[in-house]
Design an enzyme around this catalytic site. Structure first.
Site, mmCIF file in Angstrom:
data_model
loop_
_atom_site.group_PDB
_atom_site.id
_atom_site.type_symbol
_atom_site.label_atom_id
_atom_site.label_comp_id
_atom_site.label_asym_id
_atom_site.label_seq_id
_atom_site.Cartn_x
_atom_site.Cartn_y
_atom_site.Cartn_z
ATOM 1 N N GLY A 1 0.837 -1.196 0.000
ATOM 2 C CA GLY A 1 0.000 0.000 0.000
ATOM 3 C C GLY A 1 0.867 1.239 0.000
ATOM 4 C CB CYS B 1 5.316 -4.308 0.155
ATOM 5 S SG CYS B 1 6.130 -2.722 -0.120
ATOM 6 C CE1 TYR B 2 1.165 1.163 5.317
ATOM 7 C CE2 TYR B 2 -0.482 -0.599 5.317
ATOM 8 C CZ TYR B 2 -0.025 0.614 5.801
ATOM 9 O OH TYR B 2 -0.750 1.282 6.759
ATOM 10 C CG HIS C 1 5.798 -6.050 -4.277
ATOM 11 N ND1 HIS C 1 4.529 -5.803 -3.827
ATOM 12 C CD2 HIS C 1 6.516 -4.948 -3.968
ATOM 13 C CE1 HIS C 1 4.463 -4.598 -3.282
ATOM 14 N NE2 HIS C 1 5.665 -4.063 -3.359
ATOM 15 C CD GLU D 1 2.735 -8.710 -4.942
ATOM 16 O OE1 GLU D 1 3.532 -9.437 -4.304
ATOM 17 O OE2 GLU D 1 2.470 -7.547 -4.621
ATOM 18 C CG ASP E 1 -16.420 -10.421 -19.250
ATOM 19 O OD1 ASP E 1 -15.671 -11.412 -19.375
ATOM 20 O OD2 ASP E 1 -15.999 -9.271 -19.045
ATOM 21 C CE LYS F 1 -12.299 -10.660 -20.765
ATOM 22 N NZ LYS F 1 -13.408 -9.706 -20.774
#
Ligand code: XMP
Length: 504
Positions: A50, A77-78, A164, A166, A221, A360
């Site tokens: 964040g 991180c944050y 990070h 991710e 979608d 998606k």
């Protein structure tokens, strides 16, 4: 399930994706009360990155009680700093901030670093850092400028990483998530087939004999949402497909053919004339967008009046929309139009959004499970205003035909060359430029087609793709030979920003 508590980091959606790649269900939430957290019964919690500093007065922090739930927690991180701060460690501005690829060294045994190389590259983005870890924590990784790049309390299964995991640039990131999922004891049984079966059962239960209305665009979608509903309620579902005449070549017929095979009421409205009339003489892009958006709603409204009151309206909202709107992040560069903006105009009791928890690529997987053909499931994004914003200046029937033909050739050749798999979006647009050419022995004064192809995962930024020259020259040749009124083909090399993906 694993709960991701979101503190506003730019990569929060990626965290959820990484967890789900392990076949573990995961939800992202912002600022949840303890009561809500308990109700979700997470098997593990991840605290995201964040933009704030934990020591600021009004910084968003996780409730201290989450550390008493007895579940593993991973701070990123944050989130790592928040864990340190809440549990009594010290976080301060770092003397040297780290940004970008950074070498991290694992300095202690850790369940989340099982199988991870001792030294590897990780993605860093921080100005604060943990100066001292809370009581009962040990340091497990370090970088040159960040001595506490990872820390943990192994007895409680609390883990914190300053980098990070991710982000793809963190080479060992996927292993770290896989290890964390194991520490949480998750069963790894979140599969698309069970999601589809469960959702159909839930929809049946919820809707019973109620009437359902769906605005079908033919995009991934709304198509997947429609088929889910059709499996749940059959003929109690009515799908309205508005052909505004600004679709790609043969698209309306393809959509009609696919949906005529499912158990539902399919209504196709051919409104091309209406849209063209409204667009006559209009050249300003935002006006065009507004006209197409409004006319779409008018047509949909008229058709739904004939159907009468319905109980439910289906929307193809997907998870990134949910996360983004939750955080109020959407920046309006262009007034986007899609079939999402209808609720005010139709008489219905409730909205159903069967895809609101899917990303998606998961929606595409669900579509395959449901038996939708590949040409619908792997369809590239197509904007609500369609070719209307790929024709610069006034839209006329003749120009629509030109861009449809050119675009069909471009897509066919890209597909034949096998280049399509790497591209996020690619299409032809009609510029409002006319230029001189020579055809046979005669002079021509015709239009120029622009080709665009982009690489992107988030569509907020994009790079122009490097299409092999051989492919482009075949496309250019075919377009000038086969499409009347075109004597020049240009390739758009601009990235976004400063350009956008669409031309208007
Ligand atoms: P831009 O042109 O803003 O496009 O870079 C980003 C992505 O959004 C799509 N797009 C739209 N999608 N309604 C939609 O549903 C719209 O009005 C619209 N305008 C742009 C565009 O195709 C690209 O994928």
């Amino acid at each position: 399930m694993i709960l991701v508590l979101d503190f506003g980091g730019q990569y929060n959606q990626l965290i959820a994706r990484r967890v789900r790649e392990n076949n573990v269900y995961c939800e992202v939430h912002t600022a949840l009360s303890m009561e809500k957290i308990r109700a979700l019964q997470p098997e593990g919690i991840i605290l995201t990155g964040g933009p704030q500093s934990v020591y600021e007065n009004n910084s968003l922090l996780p409730p201290k009680e989450i550390f008493e739930l007895g579940v593993p927690i991973l701070g990123i991180c944050y989130g790592a700093q928040a864990m340190a701060h809440v549990l009594g460690g010290v976080v301060k501005p770092a003397a040297v901030s780290e940004y970008g690829k950074t070498e991290v060294e694992v300095v202690g045994a850790s369940k989340i670093f099982v199988g991870v190389e001792k030294k590897s590259v990780a993605w860093m983005s921080h100005t604060d850092r943990i100066f001292s870890a809370p009581e009962n924590f040990v340091v497990t990784a370090a970088t040159k400028n960040c001595p506490v790049a990872a820390m943990e309390n192994p007895a409680k299964n609390f883990y914190a990483v300053q980098f990070h995991p991710e982000v793809v640039h963190t080479v060992e990131g996927a292993k770290i998530f896989s290890n964390f999922v194991d520490v949480c004891g998750c069963r790894r049984d979140w599969k698309m087939s069970s999601f589809v079966a469960d959702t159909i059962a839930q929809l049946k239960n919820k809707i019973g004999g109620g009437k359902v209305l769906c605005a079908l665009s033919g995009g991934v979608d709304s198509s997947v949402a429609a088929v889910l509903l059709s499996k749940a309620v059959g003929k109690n579902l009515t799908c309205v497909f508005v052909d505004h005449g600004l679709l790609r070549k043969n698209e309306a017929a393809e959509v009609e053919e696919v949906f005529s095979k499912f158990d539902l009421n399919f209504i196709k409205v051919d409104a091309s004339e209406r849209f063209l009339n409204k667009l006559r003489g209009v050249v300003e892009p935002e006006r065009k967008r507004k006209i197409i958006g409004e006319e779409f709603i008018r047509v949909f409204e008229e058709v739904s009046k004939k159907i009468g009151a319905v109980d439910y309206l289906v929307q193809g909202t997907i998870y990134p929309d949910v996360i983004e709107s939750g955080l109020g992040k959407s920046a309006v560069i262009k007034s986007h139009h899609n079939v999402g903006g209808l609720p005010d105009f139709v008489d219905f009791k409730e909205i159903v959004e069967p895809l609101r928890l899917l990303f998606k690529d998961e929606v595409r997987q669900a579509g395959r499970e449901l038996g939708l053909p590949e040409n619908i499931v792997s369809r590239q994004p197509f904007p609500g205003p369609g070719l209307g914003i790929r024709i610069i200046g006034e839209v006329t029937a003749e120009k629509v035909k030109i861009v449809q033909e050119a675009d069909a050739i471009y897509r066919e050749e890209i597909f034949k060359a096998g280049v399509d798999k790497n591209l996020a979006q690619y299409f032809a647009a009609l510029t409002n430029m006319r230029s001189v050419g020579v055809m046979g022995d005669g002079r021509t004064y015709d239009c120029a087609i622009a080709l665009r192809a982009v690489l992107t995962s988030d569509f907020m930024t994009a790079e122009a793709a490097q299409i092999p020259w051989e492919v482009l020259s075949v496309v250019a040749n075919r377009i000038v030979n086969e499409v009347r009124g075109v004597n020049r083909v240009l390739y758009d090399c601009t990235s976004k920003p400063p350009a956008t993906i669409e031309f208007e």
